[in-house]
Design a protein around this motif. Structure first.
Motif, PDB file in Angstrom:
ATOM      1  N   SER A 576       0.842  -1.194   0.000  1.00  0.00           N
ATOM      2  CA  SER A 576       0.000   0.000   0.000  1.00  0.00           C
ATOM      3  C   SER A 576       0.882   1.251   0.000  1.00  0.00           C
ATOM      4  CB  SER A 576      -0.913   0.004   1.219  1.00  0.00           C
ATOM      5  OG  SER A 576      -0.159   0.034   2.409  1.00  0.00           O
ATOM      6  N   ASN A 577       0.257   2.397  -0.253  1.00  0.00           N
ATOM      7  CA  ASN A 577       1.040   3.630  -0.378  1.00  0.00           C
ATOM      8  C   ASN A 577       1.652   4.082   0.943  1.00  0.00           C
ATOM      9  OD1 ASN A 577      -1.237   4.532   0.925  1.00  0.00           O
ATOM     10  ND2 ASN A 577      -2.108   5.497  -0.901  1.00  0.00           N
ATOM     11  N   SER A 578       1.203   3.491   2.054  1.00  0.00           N
ATOM     12  CA  SER A 578       1.779   3.870   3.343  1.00  0.00           C
ATOM     13  C   SER A 578       3.135   3.221   3.591  1.00  0.00           C
ATOM     14  CB  SER A 578       0.822   3.492   4.478  1.00  0.00           C
ATOM     15  OG  SER A 578       0.566   2.099   4.474  1.00  0.00           O
ATOM     16  N   VAL A 672       2.389 -12.546   7.010  1.00  0.00           N
ATOM     17  CA  VAL A 672       1.948 -11.269   6.445  1.00  0.00           C
ATOM     18  C   VAL A 672       2.855 -10.164   6.968  1.00  0.00           C
ATOM     19  CG1 VAL A 672       0.015  -9.662   6.203  1.00  0.00           C
ATOM     20  CG2 VAL A 672      -0.427 -12.122   6.369  1.00  0.00           C
ATOM     21  N   LEU A 673       3.390  -9.351   6.069  1.00  0.00           N
ATOM     22  CA  LEU A 673       4.183  -8.178   6.455  1.00  0.00           C
ATOM     23  C   LEU A 673       3.370  -6.940   6.119  1.00  0.00           C
ATOM     24  CD1 LEU A 673       6.379 -10.459   5.371  1.00  0.00           C
ATOM     25  CD2 LEU A 673       7.960  -8.597   5.797  1.00  0.00           C
ATOM     26  N   SER A 674       2.981  -6.197   7.146  1.00  0.00           N
ATOM     27  CA  SER A 674       2.130  -5.028   6.916  1.00  0.00           C
ATOM     28  C   SER A 674       2.495  -3.929   7.899  1.00  0.00           C
ATOM     29  CB  SER A 674       0.654  -5.407   7.074  1.00  0.00           C
ATOM     30  OG  SER A 674      -0.175  -4.275   6.931  1.00  0.00           O
ATOM     31  N   ASP A 675       2.215  -2.686   7.482  1.00  0.00           N
ATOM     32  CA  ASP A 675       2.536  -1.559   8.360  1.00  0.00           C
ATOM     33  C   ASP A 675       1.283  -0.899   8.922  1.00  0.00           C
ATOM     34  OD1 ASP A 675       1.581  -0.361   6.018  1.00  0.00           O
ATOM     35  OD2 ASP A 675       2.696   1.470   6.452  1.00  0.00           O
ATOM     36  N   GLY A 676       0.110  -1.477   8.674  1.00  0.00           N
ATOM     37  CA  GLY A 676      -1.093  -0.824   9.177  1.00  0.00           C
ATOM     38  C   GLY A 676      -2.306  -1.705   9.090  1.00  0.00           C
ATOM     39  N   LYS A 677      -3.421  -1.181   9.582  1.00  0.00           N
ATOM     40  CA  LYS A 677      -4.663  -1.941   9.588  1.00  0.00           C
ATOM     41  C   LYS A 677      -5.277  -1.952   8.194  1.00  0.00           C
ATOM     42  CE  LYS A 677      -6.683   0.588  12.671  1.00  0.00           C
ATOM     43  NZ  LYS A 677      -7.718   1.141  13.593  1.00  0.00           N
ATOM     44  N   ARG A 714       2.317   1.304  14.903  1.00  0.00           N
ATOM     45  CA  ARG A 714       2.473   1.650  16.320  1.00  0.00           C
ATOM     46  C   ARG A 714       1.182   1.470  17.108  1.00  0.00           C
ATOM     47  NH1 ARG A 714       7.297   3.897  17.210  1.00  0.00           N
ATOM     48  NH2 ARG A 714       8.476   4.690  15.423  1.00  0.00           N
ATOM     49  N   GLN A 715       0.037   1.424  16.421  1.00  0.00           N
ATOM     50  CA  GLN A 715      -1.237   1.209  17.101  1.00  0.00           C
ATOM     51  C   GLN A 715      -1.704  -0.239  16.967  1.00  0.00           C
ATOM     52  OE1 GLN A 715      -2.441   3.721  18.876  1.00  0.00           O
ATOM     53  NE2 GLN A 715      -0.712   4.954  18.155  1.00  0.00           N
TER      54      GLN A 715
END
Length: 751
Positions: A576-578, A672-677, A714-715
């Motif tokens: 994703s763009n984030s 799964v490697l992800s940086d957000g919900k 972080r959340q």
């Protein structure tokens, strides 16, 4: 206790906040509920959170229809009705949903109790394997107004409600499917032998019917004659089914039942299904028709007898007899002859094109002298051998006109071949020469040019796949909601891989050594009949048993066993763009490290990226498939991983689960490697997105896939435990640590 309109409006606005609909619309929808009992209103309002986000117009229509619906439903059945209502809305839009709500008893209440109409969507899962087994190939079942077949699919009515009981309606569906299959198997659509040399643009049977002054009458008579023959075929091939259907066939509705004066075709239908044949000497046409139908029912060959019978019957048919008012039998359906012809032509063209390609690839490479007349009989080394030319000319003449016209579609190593139907000046010899010249030195390399061949940058690599989406508000799936497409990730040549290998050179060396130790696991198995050493504990227990007068155990040894790993893992990467900046950089470095380390293992592994925008464009980017080698191309695809659009995670998880279904392994791991919900542009966010992703993970676990998430959000603690479970995720607070931690995590998960 009744509830006044103002209190209802107040309660409604609390449920639909923050969106505020037009007050007049609200009053119109809630007016009929003002005098309803509080318990009914509470249950009706409890469904609003599931409907309002889907469609405001649907919600208002529901509120108007919910009160009358409770005349046929119990309160605890209302949620099931709403669940079905939302399915109908997604299939047929607002109009389809309104039709469903207009007749609650027939459309829902009676089927819920095993009565009334039966929908194709409810029985397709039972009928599809059945017809595939009959045909020995896949015949797709497609909803249509009437039953039919085009030889590649079977068309069936969307719902059947002929009988009061659903089980009887299911048997009728089964008869429709069996009859359409049997029509193909029994040769109903076989080309008339006497028309074999007179092919036209229409289906051969249509050509036959057009010979008569009333072709529609000929078609109807032929179809009924063949119906009798196909029913006889089914009695031989599927006797059990036909015995079960015997009580139902006479109860099927006939168009002649409604007509004040049944026509000849109505009477023949009545005789075929109910055995109620007209008396003898009714008319010359009827007498001959009855004799032919009784004779034809015992035939199991092809349609030749029926075609001859049509000629005979059409000569006897009175001019004033109108057969157009007779509807076909419900299982008989209609002919789709033109569609069948078009499919047949397409298959023939495909076959001939393949033959032409094979012919082109098998041509020998012969030196060509462009300025020499091939018929001149020049000296040695000049032109073609005369015998070879004659042989190739004969080969050209054997090609059909279609194959000759398609010769220009051949490319050799992406170079157009200058061929085609030979002109009058040059004749076939020139065309053959050009073919040989184009294929010289390239035997076996011809490829048919196709509009779908290859793929440009980011092109689709396979047919899109459709998945359901979980809607927690309605406690059910939104059927066929998300479209997942695999997109090509064009490799990028840059310095990223080289710099990463240099930066982590020492760490990669240590990881490889650590992973080598994982290659096989050794352990001692105690209390064995044979082994490498004596099991002291078992021996002591055996002596105690002897002293106690009990039979001693024979399992007195320890055996050293080596367990070979049987692991398949897929790394699913958030694109994703984030993930722009250091996040994406660290993810790519982590992938390089894990790939370099895993090369010393026998574990099978794959890498996929995911992103997209809206439910109709969920994109999957294969970086390394599970059966693909870790190569320079794979490294370049890792370099190409970069931020794209949104994070609709559940469709990607469902797609990975479906890919894992093809993989045999003791342990199947999805990391799964992800940086957000999870989040997408079309209001796919918050609780809805989290619950859909959680359900997709539960589906994966149910199919033997173990998901684990590495997140740098972080959340993450707010929702990760709910989605993955307490021990199925890890939070990395500093992105720079990801490359080092990822290999450690994998080693821990698989050792």
């Amino acid at each position: 206790m009744d509830m006044d309109l103002e209190r209802l409006k107040e309660k409604f606005y609390l449920l639909v906040a923050p969106s505020l609909p037009n007050e007049w619309d609200v009053e119109d929808a809630l007016g009929p509920l003002a005098e309803s009992e509080a318990a009914c209103v509470d249950e009706i309002f409890a469904q609003i959170p599931a409907i309002w986000p889907v469609s405001h117009a649907l919600c208002f229509a529901y509120l108007s229809a919910a009160g009358p619906a409770l005349c046929y439903l119990a309160l605890d059945e209302l949620s099931l009705w709403v669940h079905t209502l939302l399915d109908r809305y997604e299939i047929g839009g607002l109009h389809g949903a309104q039709l469903f709500m207009a007749d609650v008893d027939q459309q829902f209440a009676r089927p819920l109790r095993g009565q009334g109409c039966l929908r194709l969507t409810d029985v397709r899962s039972r009928l599809q394997p059945y017809v595939n087994g009959l045909a020995g190939r896949e015949l797709h079942l497609i909803a249509a107004a009437e039953a039919a077949t085009d030889s590649e699919a079977i068309f069936l009515p969307g719902e059947v409600g002929v009988f009061a009981e659903q089980e009887e309606n299911f048997l009728l569906y089964k008869l429709m499917v069996s009859f359409q299959w049997a029509s193909l198997a029994a040769g109903v659509f076989t080309e008339p032998r006497f028309l074999a040399l007179h092919r036209k643009s229409a289906h051969p049977l249509d050509c036959f019917f057009s010979e008569f002054s009333q072709p529609d009458h000929a078609r109807r008579l032929f179809h009924l004659l063949e119906t009798g023959r196909v029913l006889g075929f089914l009695r031989q091939e599927l006797p059990g089914l036909m015995r079960a259907l015997a009580p139902l066939l006479p109860r099927l509705p006939l168009s002649g039942d409604e007509a004040p004066e049944p026509n000849a075709l109505d009477l023949l239908q009545r005789g075929l299904l109910r055995g109620q044949w007209p008396a003898a000497d009714h008319s010359p046409f009827m007498d001959r028709a009855m004799a032919l139908m009784r004779h034809g029912a015992g035939l199991t060959g092809d349609n030749a007898a029926s075609l001859e019978a049509v000629r005979e019957m059409m000569a006897l048919l009175p001019p004033e007899e109108d057969l157009a008012t007779t509807r076909p039998l419900i299982f008989q359906g209609i002919f789709r002859l033109q569609e069948m012809r078009n499919l047949g032509m397409k298959q023939r063209m495909d076959k001939e094109l393949r033959m032409m390609q094979a012919a082109s690839m098998s041509l020998p490479a012969v030196p060509k002298q462009a300025d020499t007349d091939v018929h001149s009989g020049g000296g040695e080394g000049q032109g073609y051998d005369a015998a070879l030319i004659m042989e190739m000319e004969r080969a050209w003449d054997q090609l059909t006109p279609f194959m000759q016209s398609q010769a220009q579609q051949i490319t050799i190593n992406e170079m157009p071949e200058p061929s085609g139907k030979p002109s009058q000046e040059h004749g076939p010899t020139q065309a053959v020469q050009e073919t040989v010249g184009a294929t010289e030195g390239r035997a076996g390399s011809a490829i048919a040019r196709s509009p779908h061949a290859g793929g440009g940058k980011g092109g689709e690599m396979a047919e899109p796949v459709v998945y359901d989406e979980w809607d927690y508000r309605r406690k059910g799936f939104r059927k066929k909601w998300c479209v997942v497409s695999e997109k090509e990730l064009p490799p990028i040549q840059n310095a990223f891989i080289e710099q990463t290998l240099k930066k982590y050179r020492g760490q990669i060396r240590r990881l490889r050594h650590q992973f080598e130790l994982l290659q096989t696991g050794e352990r001692f198995v105690r209390r064995q009949r044979e082994g490498n050493d004596i099991d002291i504990d078992a021996l002591v227990e055996s002596r105690i048993d002897i002293a106690a007068g009990l039979p001693p155990s024979e399992r007195l040894f320890i055996r050293l066993t080596r367990d070979h790993r049987d692991i398949a893992v897929t790394f699913l990467v958030d694109m994703s763009n984030s993930t722009s900046g250091w996040v994406g950089q660290s993810i790519k470095e982590a992938l390089v490290l894990i790939c370099e380390a895993m090369e010393v293992l026998d574990d099978r592994y794959a890498i996929y990226g995911f992103s997209g925008m809206r439910r109709l464009r969920c994109e999957i980017f294969p970086v390394k498939r599970i059966d693909e080698r870790y190569s320079k191309t794979v490294r370049q695809r890792i370099s190409a991983i970069g931020p794209r659009e949104y994070t609709r995670m559940a469709p990607a998880i469902r797609h990975m689960t479906s890919l894992f279904a093809r993989v045999e392994a003791k342990i199947r791991l999805l990391i799964v490697l992800s940086d957000g919900k999870p989040e997408d542009y079309d209001d796919y966010k918050g609780d809805y997105a989290i619950e859909d992703t959680r359900h997709a993970l539960l589906e994966a676990k149910a199919k033997g896939v173990h998901p684990f998430c590495i997140t740098i959000d972080r959340q993450a603690h707010e929702y990760m435990a709910h989605m993955y479970g307490e021990v199925n995720y890890i939070f990395i607070d500093k992105i720079q640590r990801l490359p080092a931690r990822m290999s450690e995590i994998y080693r821990t998960l698989t050792s």
